[in-house]
Motif scaffolding. Structure first.
Motif, PDB file in Angstrom:
ATOM      1  N   ASN A 163     -54.827 -17.731 -25.704  1.00 25.38           N
ATOM      2  CA  ASN A 163     -53.879 -18.756 -25.261  1.00 25.38           C
ATOM      3  C   ASN A 163     -52.774 -18.156 -24.409  1.00 25.38           C
ATOM      4  O   ASN A 163     -52.294 -18.790 -23.462  1.00 25.38           O
ATOM      5  CB  ASN A 163     -53.270 -19.472 -26.470  1.00 25.38           C
ATOM      6  N   TRP A 164     -52.361 -16.946 -24.735  1.00 25.25           N
ATOM      7  CA  TRP A 164     -51.373 -16.268 -23.900  1.00 25.25           C
ATOM      8  C   TRP A 164     -51.896 -16.137 -22.469  1.00 25.25           C
ATOM      9  O   TRP A 164     -51.168 -16.381 -21.503  1.00 25.25           O
ATOM     10  CB  TRP A 164     -51.092 -14.859 -24.425  1.00 25.25           C
TER      11      TRP A 164
ATOM     12  N   ARG B  49     -54.099 -17.932 -20.937  1.00 22.92           N
ATOM     13  CA  ARG B  49     -54.155 -19.225 -20.251  1.00 22.92           C
ATOM     14  C   ARG B  49     -52.774 -19.637 -19.746  1.00 22.92           C
ATOM     15  O   ARG B  49     -52.646 -20.167 -18.640  1.00 22.92           O
ATOM     16  CB  ARG B  49     -54.693 -20.301 -21.205  1.00 22.92           C
ATOM     17  N   LYS B  50     -51.742 -19.393 -20.563  1.00 27.64           N
ATOM     18  CA  LYS B  50     -50.393 -19.811 -20.198  1.00 27.64           C
ATOM     19  C   LYS B  50     -49.695 -18.808 -19.283  1.00 27.64           C
ATOM     20  O   LYS B  50     -48.732 -19.151 -18.599  1.00 27.64           O
ATOM     21  CB  LYS B  50     -49.563 -20.033 -21.463  1.00 27.64           C
TER      22      LYS B  50
END
Length: 381
Positions: free
Chosen positions: A31-32, A34-35
């Protein structure tokens, strides 16, 4: 080859860091990516555990431990866990020294508790559009106006530009003075008229928060001047050895990680009815990688010992950075070859990410060609 750098306190710290990464970072690292930036709760958790405060004096909430070896462990364990924490190194290795060595007591009391607790993320804004790594050619200007500076211009941060709260920014306060006209300002990331461009999609680590910063007559209090006006260039030079050493540590740790993973892959993967690791060519490639890595480890550890004694010269830092970044490139390239046909591998397989970043790592903290010039100058030529 056995290492003799770390004592029992270091190894206990290593266990703490390893558990933190495995338990709190690895599960959400995708998720890191992706963001594009680490989440705020990561910084708070790291601060609570004391990972952001190792060298910070106790009166500001830190551990008051000297030395860079704890930072080395933070980087080595991140690569061991398969995560890239360039933004973490920007905070602890590259930017924190300016708050510890250049900031005055009033500034330290204002900023260090926030940095220690993870309430503020720090960054160093030295990558100027059009100037590259030439600090003397930076185009961001600052004009003194009473109790404030008025800052205008644009800059691309190496990392954390999208999320930083305290931005150490070299600015030109006297254009006619050349390098003696450069000063350092700490600019609040929430300042009016400071615009952050969108996070930039780029090759290499995907959690660096790379973004354009645009200063449109940003008002910065004069009390945010680090050190003396006109001494910014000398302050940058004083920290450049540690910055390049940090890059070397990260590069070497990445090479170690990719070699370890490739050895396991070669043992498991079959080709023509036999394990890839049984091939003489594979053995030769891996043996060459090990030799490169061990040579880099010896060079790096010597540099770390010198740095702990405050004896690491700019030329020695250039040597270790040059060797370790280019060694990483060689090792990752060989490891990629042993992974064979990529048709059955996911698009974002770690070896691809490592390969993409390996080619860039020699450019971090100034290119290999700049390192060679520094080394040549130390030879008197």
């Amino acid at each position: 080859v056995k290492r003799y750098l770390f004592d029992d306190d270091h190894e206990a710290f290593r266990v703490t860091v390893r558990d933190f990464y495995v338990d709190q970072v690895v599960p959400e690292y995708t998720n890191w990516e992706r963001k594009g930036v680490p989440p705020r709760h990561f910084w708070k958790a790291a601060g609570k555990l004391g990972l952001l405060s190792i060298q910070v004096p106790k009166e500001y909430g830190g551990a008051g431990r000297g030395g860079f070896l704890f930072n080395v462990i933070l980087t080595e364990e991140s690569r061991r866990a398969g995560i890239e924490l360039d933004s973490f190194r920007m905070h602890t290795d590259i930017t924190m020294p300016y708050f510890l060595r250049v900031a005055n007591a009033e500034q330290q009391s204002r900023w260090l508790p926030r940095l220690v607790g993870g309430d503020a993320v720090a960054a160093l804004a030295t990558a100027d559009v059009g100037a590259g790594c030439d600090d003397k050619a930076l185009t961001v200007r600052a004009i003194r106006d009473g109790r404030n500076y008025i800052v205008y211009g644009s800059r691309t941060l190496a990392c954390d530009g999208a999320d930083a709260d305290l931005i150490v920014t070299p600015v030109t306060t006297n254009p006619a003075a050349g390098r003696d006209g450069l000063s350092l300002l700490v600019i609040d990331g929430n300042s009016p008229r400071l615009t952050r461009g969108p996070k930039l999609d780029k090759v290499g680590p995907r959690t660096r928060g790379l973004a354009m910063l645009i200063f449109d007559d940003v008002v910065v209090p004069a009390e945010n001047l680090l050190g003396e006006e006109g001494r910014g260039f000398s302050y940058l030079i004083e920290n450049v050895a540690q910055e390049r050493l940090s890059i070397a540590v990260n590069s070497h740790a990445t090479a170690v990680k990719e070699l370890h993973d490739t050895i396991e892959y070669a043992k498991d993967r079959k080709a023509f009815g036999a394990a890839v690791s049984s091939s003489q060519q594979t053995k030769f490639l891996l043996a060459t990688c090990v030799t490169d890595i061990e040579a880099g480890q010896s060079l790096l550890d010597r540099a770390l010992v010198a740095h702990e004694s405050d004896e690491l010269s700019a030329a020695d830092a250039a040597i270790v950075k040059l060797f370790c970044t280019e060694m990483r490139d060689r090792v990752v390239d060989r490891c990629l070859q042993l992974h064979g046909d990529s048709d059955d591998m996911p698009q974002f397989h770690p070896i691809f990410a490592a390969y993409a970043d390996a080619g860039l790592s020699p450019t971090y903290g100034a290119s290999s060609e700049v390192m060679k010039l520094i080394i040549a100058q130390s030879l008197g030529i």
